[in-house]
Write a protein that holds these residues in place. Sequence first.
Motif, short mmCIF file in Angstrom:
data_model
loop_
_atom_site.label_atom_id
_atom_site.label_comp_id
_atom_site.label_asym_id
_atom_site.label_seq_id
_atom_site.Cartn_x
_atom_site.Cartn_y
_atom_site.Cartn_z
N GLY A 170 55.94 -31.36 -22.37
CA GLY A 170 55.65 -30.73 -20.90
C GLY A 170 55.37 -29.32 -21.12
O GLY A 170 55.41 -28.53 -20.03
N TRP A 171 54.91 -28.72 -22.27
CA TRP A 171 54.49 -27.38 -22.27
C TRP A 171 53.12 -27.14 -22.06
O TRP A 171 52.36 -28.18 -22.37
CB TRP A 171 55.21 -26.82 -23.79
N SER A 172 52.69 -26.08 -21.87
CA SER A 172 51.24 -25.78 -21.87
C SER A 172 50.88 -24.78 -22.69
O SER A 172 51.66 -24.00 -23.22
CB SER A 172 50.99 -25.00 -20.38
N ARG A 173 49.67 -24.73 -23.04
CA ARG A 173 48.99 -23.82 -24.13
C ARG A 173 47.95 -22.85 -23.74
O ARG A 173 47.28 -23.29 -22.89
CB ARG A 173 48.44 -24.92 -25.16
N VAL A 174 48.15 -21.67 -23.97
CA VAL A 174 47.16 -20.75 -23.72
C VAL A 174 46.62 -20.25 -24.86
O VAL A 174 47.34 -19.63 -25.91
CB VAL A 174 47.72 -19.52 -23.09
N PRO A 175 45.43 -20.40 -25.43
CA PRO A 175 44.96 -19.86 -26.88
C PRO A 175 44.45 -18.57 -26.58
O PRO A 175 44.04 -18.16 -25.72
CB PRO A 175 43.89 -20.78 -27.06
N LEU A 176 44.91 -17.50 -27.50
CA LEU A 176 44.84 -16.12 -27.42
C LEU A 176 44.28 -15.83 -28.70
O LEU A 176 44.52 -16.23 -29.73
CB LEU A 176 46.24 -15.41 -27.29
N ASP A 177 43.34 -14.82 -28.58
CA ASP A 177 42.90 -14.32 -29.88
C ASP A 177 43.28 -12.65 -29.91
O ASP A 177 43.04 -11.98 -29.04
CB ASP A 177 41.27 -13.95 -29.59
N ILE A 178 44.13 -12.74 -30.90
CA ILE A 178 44.67 -10.99 -31.22
C ILE A 178 44.38 -10.76 -32.65
O ILE A 178 43.44 -11.21 -33.22
CB ILE A 178 46.22 -11.14 -31.24
N ARG A 179 44.73 -9.64 -32.94
CA ARG A 179 44.34 -9.03 -34.24
C ARG A 179 45.72 -8.56 -35.03
O ARG A 179 46.75 -8.22 -34.49
CB ARG A 179 43.66 -7.60 -34.19
N TRP A 180 45.80 -8.49 -36.34
CA TRP A 180 46.33 -7.56 -37.05
C TRP A 180 45.68 -6.28 -37.46
O TRP A 180 44.51 -6.56 -37.81
CB TRP A 180 46.74 -7.93 -38.46
N GLU A 181 46.09 -4.95 -37.02
CA GLU A 181 45.29 -3.79 -37.34
C GLU A 181 46.33 -2.87 -38.09
O GLU A 181 47.45 -2.30 -37.51
CB GLU A 181 44.84 -3.22 -36.13
#
Length: 224
Positions: A170-181
Amino acid sequence: MPSPNIWQHPATYELENRAVDPGHVLESAMREIADWAGLALLDLGCGTGFHLPAFAESASSVFGVEPHPALVNLARRRTRALANVRVLQGTAQQIPLPAASVDVVQVRWAYFFGPGCEPGLAELARVVRTGGTAFVIDNDAARSTFGSWFRRAHPATDPCEIERFWSVQGWSRVPLDIRWEFGSRADFESVIRIEFSPELADQIVGAHEGTGVEYAVNLWWRRF
Ligand SMILES: C[S@@+](CC[C@H](N)C(=O)[O-])C[C@H]1O[C@@H](n2cnc3c(N)ncnc32)[C@H](O)[C@@H]1O
């Protein structure tokens, strides 16, 4: 669950935490779903408590729960001047908090990696108040340069199976684009060496230039 990166190398893991998501993509996405201003927040598997001070700026109370005693001490030391923060030794399977005591939970790269974490999910259902929200942040092995490194390190991980697991729960997914900097190439390389085997780390360091990498994550969330 063994976490050799932060258990054995807390100072290098600190560099990693500082390098994660300089654009605050994760925080913005979480706050859009459930803002913790004025509410009780739990950071489960909080490690050295890196995220606790930022949460404490707007949450009414912040609990950090962490099983590893040395990290509990580091998290307590980091937050000793913050009156609204408490760090407790405990696990996701046995959260040392009363029923219906928190409004928002963050779990970042800790314990909730898909199948097998059902005891922790039952504990979340116990401690989160009705209307509260839990977030799990984990790697998306199906996307991004970091995801390709992660797949090479963990070939048995099946992103489709993990996604199925969370949606069935019952969980929802938000795909996100992050970085390591990172601030320097040396910092980038030292973190690569705590995250991957020596052989894979050599290959990554030999093939990838610069001081950062694009990194896909999944923000899983559920309202209780
Ligand atoms: C990769 S570290 C991430 C730490 C922290 N969330 C952060 O972002 O800085 C994973 C953490 O999960 C903790 N951990 C391992 N097993 C756990 C469990 N069963 N319940 C709660 N935390 C656990 C480890 O001790 C470690 O601190």
